[in-house]
Design an enzyme around this catalytic site. Structure first.
Site, PDB file in Angstrom:
ATOM      1  N   ALA A 182       0.971  -1.390   0.133  1.00  0.00           N
ATOM      2  CA  ALA A 182       0.161  -0.167   0.241  1.00  0.00           C
ATOM      3  C   ALA A 182       0.977   1.718  -0.166  1.00  0.00           C
ATOM      4  O   ALA A 182       1.363   2.344   0.891  1.00  0.00           O
ATOM      5  CB  ALA A 182      -0.939  -0.156   0.965  1.00  0.00           C
ATOM      6  N   GLU A 201       3.756   0.686 -11.701  1.00  0.00           N
ATOM      7  CA  GLU A 201       5.436   0.607 -11.473  1.00  0.00           C
ATOM      8  C   GLU A 201       6.100   1.866 -12.143  1.00  0.00           C
ATOM      9  O   GLU A 201       7.178   1.327 -12.180  1.00  0.00           O
ATOM     10  CB  GLU A 201       5.726  -1.090 -11.841  1.00  0.00           C
ATOM     11  CG  GLU A 201       4.885  -2.008 -10.706  1.00  0.00           C
ATOM     12  CD  GLU A 201       5.355  -2.227  -9.428  1.00  0.00           C
ATOM     13  OE1 GLU A 201       6.502  -1.915  -8.869  1.00  0.00           O
ATOM     14  OE2 GLU A 201       4.635  -2.850  -8.464  1.00  0.00           O
ATOM     15  N   GLY A 202       5.899   2.570 -12.243  1.00  0.00           N
ATOM     16  CA  GLY A 202       6.319   3.525 -12.340  1.00  0.00           C
ATOM     17  C   GLY A 202       5.887   3.767 -13.935  1.00  0.00           C
ATOM     18  O   GLY A 202       6.058   2.669 -15.092  1.00  0.00           O
ATOM     19  N   THR A 203       5.095   5.372 -13.938  1.00  0.00           N
ATOM     20  CA  THR A 203       5.144   5.768 -15.378  1.00  0.00           C
ATOM     21  C   THR A 203       6.096   5.635 -16.331  1.00  0.00           C
ATOM     22  O   THR A 203       7.091   5.496 -15.838  1.00  0.00           O
ATOM     23  CB  THR A 203       4.196   7.190 -15.922  1.00  0.00           C
ATOM     24  OG1 THR A 203       5.125   8.060 -14.892  1.00  0.00           O
ATOM     25  CG2 THR A 203       2.481   7.120 -14.910  1.00  0.00           C
ATOM     26  N   ILE A 251      -4.831  -0.609  -4.461  1.00  0.00           N
ATOM     27  CA  ILE A 251      -3.984  -1.636  -3.631  1.00  0.00           C
ATOM     28  C   ILE A 251      -4.859  -2.770  -4.374  1.00  0.00           C
ATOM     29  O   ILE A 251      -6.131  -3.098  -4.606  1.00  0.00           O
ATOM     30  CB  ILE A 251      -4.435  -1.591  -1.919  1.00  0.00           C
ATOM     31  CG1 ILE A 251      -3.813   0.086  -2.141  1.00  0.00           C
ATOM     32  CG2 ILE A 251      -3.256  -2.305  -1.816  1.00  0.00           C
ATOM     33  CD1 ILE A 251      -2.482   0.997  -2.572  1.00  0.00           C
ATOM     34  N   PRO A 292      -4.818   8.717  -3.200  1.00  0.00           N
ATOM     35  CA  PRO A 292      -6.169   9.282  -3.934  1.00  0.00           C
ATOM     36  C   PRO A 292      -5.097  10.744  -4.503  1.00  0.00           C
ATOM     37  O   PRO A 292      -4.791  11.598  -6.111  1.00  0.00           O
ATOM     38  CB  PRO A 292      -6.808   9.927  -3.461  1.00  0.00           C
ATOM     39  CG  PRO A 292      -7.361   8.415  -2.221  1.00  0.00           C
ATOM     40  CD  PRO A 292      -5.712   8.408  -2.095  1.00  0.00           C
TER      41      PRO A 292
END
Length: 388
Positions: A124, A368-370, A158, A128
């Site tokens: 977690a 996992e990271g843009t 999550i 937002p």
């Protein structure tokens, strides 16, 4: 770096692919159409995965895993990635490596039940209002005089928190002054499902990965003992950076599996479908698509396998892993789209897995990271080498 696979790696690939085709593919359509993965089905496939030695195979041998090197692990991930995400992630679970950072007592309480298939873990981090800016998280924890920590705040997106027996919650626990200004200190906590003040709510309906749920986690004066801190207080980022880096390679590998499945469906269809007196694969408009798809997939594979090799050599960089994740996720999107184009209207029907692969591809460039974050990591490393 050796480009050929060892006999053991070929066996891992063959065994995993056979399991995926026999035990996961037959359930894909039902999960896709219902958006639901029944617990009885999970338990049935889970038992078969445990018996086959495929469950928790990412874990070291000393804790009951397969003890795979990084490249072998990623080859295994690629084969699992061919199937519906909910099926392979839930039924053939791979516990998070961050659980290995726990104390012996924490490992026994949290890691071992996950390896035995008795429960699942979930992380977690995302909130937002924070997103990629994890240092901007609002959820916080304060330590009371007796040593307990009290957690407050909200997390969302999550994954599979509804199934998990516990969460590892990352909370702001103070501030520190750095050369780049004031930043929040972060601490990771084990929080058991059922703990007073910890509520799990249904998340959002997602276009990608049907059957794979997300949830909203709420912490309202949720009290946990000091023994539930993972790592050291205020060192949550250190724990995450030490143990979660390879997750980008995991994402890359599962994307490679889906892209390879889509490519071979397109090749088969192009060879068998006839129009104007010949197979459509002989038309340049289709044949060039197949060539480009194959070339881009090969490039993504090589970036991923090189990063895996360097990971075990101890020379991998953040840019290496970001390049692999970025390339594989964007190649998957391209291959999925072009495979549908080769199939025409039939590619959008759910009788084939292509429309699912196409939908599922979208989230890979975000979690996992843009893609933008990956490009930032790559460019930052390039500039630092020149003092920039």
């Amino acid at each position: 770096m050796q480009f050929g696979l060892t006999d053991e790696q070929r066996m891992i690939v063959d065994t995993t692919r056979a399991f995926v085709e026999a035990e996961l593919y037959p359930h894909e359509l039902a999960v896709e159409r219902s958006g639901h993965l029944p617990l009885e089905l999970i338990r049935d496939i889970q038992k078969k995965a445990i018996d086959a030695g495929l469950y928790a195979a990412n874990m070291p041998a000393e804790v009951g895993g397969a003890g795979l090197d990084t490249l072998s692990w990623l080859l295994y991930e690629r084969e699992l990635g061919r199937a519906n995400y909910a099926l392979h992630w839930t039924c053939v679970a791979r516990p998070s490596n961050i659980l290995l950072a726990g104390t012996p007592e924490q490992r026994e309480r949290y890691l071992m039940p996950c390896i035995r298939g008795e429960t699942w873990d979930c992380l977690a981090m995302t909130e937002p209002g924070a997103g990629s800016d994890l240092r901007g998280m609002k959820a916080s924890a304060r330590q009371e005089p007796g040593g307990d920590w009290v957690l407050n705040g909200t997390k969302h997106f999550i994954s599979h928190a509804d199934l998990a027996g516990f969460t590892i919650a990352f909370m702001a626990t103070g501030e520190e002054t750095t050369p780049k200004g004031v930043k929040k200190k972060i601490t990771a906590f084990f929080v058991d499902k059922g703990t007073k003040g910890f509520t799990i709510r249904d998340g959002y309906r997602n276009v990608s990965h049907r059957g794979y749920t997300n949830a909203v986690l709420e912490f309202d004066d949720c009290r946990v003992p000091a023994a539930n801190v993972l790592g050291a207080p205020h060192k949550g980022f250190d724990v995450a950076n030490a143990w979660l880096g390879a997750t980008r390679l995991q994402v890359a590998s599962t994307c490679l599996g889906r892209a390879d499945r889509a490519l071979h469906l397109a090749i088969s269809y192009a060879a068998q479908r006839h129009q104007f007196g010949q197979s459509i694969g002989k038309f340049q408009g289709v044949s060039f698509k197949l060539a480009d798809m194959a070339m881009e997939l090969k490039a993504a594979e090589l970036l991923t396998w090189e990063a895996a090799w360097k990971f075990d050599e101890g020379s991998v960089t953040e840019a290496d892993m970001s390049m692999a994740k970025l390339k594989a996720t964007e190649v998957l999107a391209m291959v999925a789209d072009e495979a549908i184009q080769v199939h025409g209207g039939m590619g959008l029907m759910d009788e084939l897995p292509l429309e699912r692969i196409w939908r599922d591809a979208r989230v890979e460039r975000i979690w996992e990271g843009t893609s933008e974050i990956q490009r930032h990591i790559i460019s930052r490393e390039l500039l630092r080498a020149q003092g920039g």
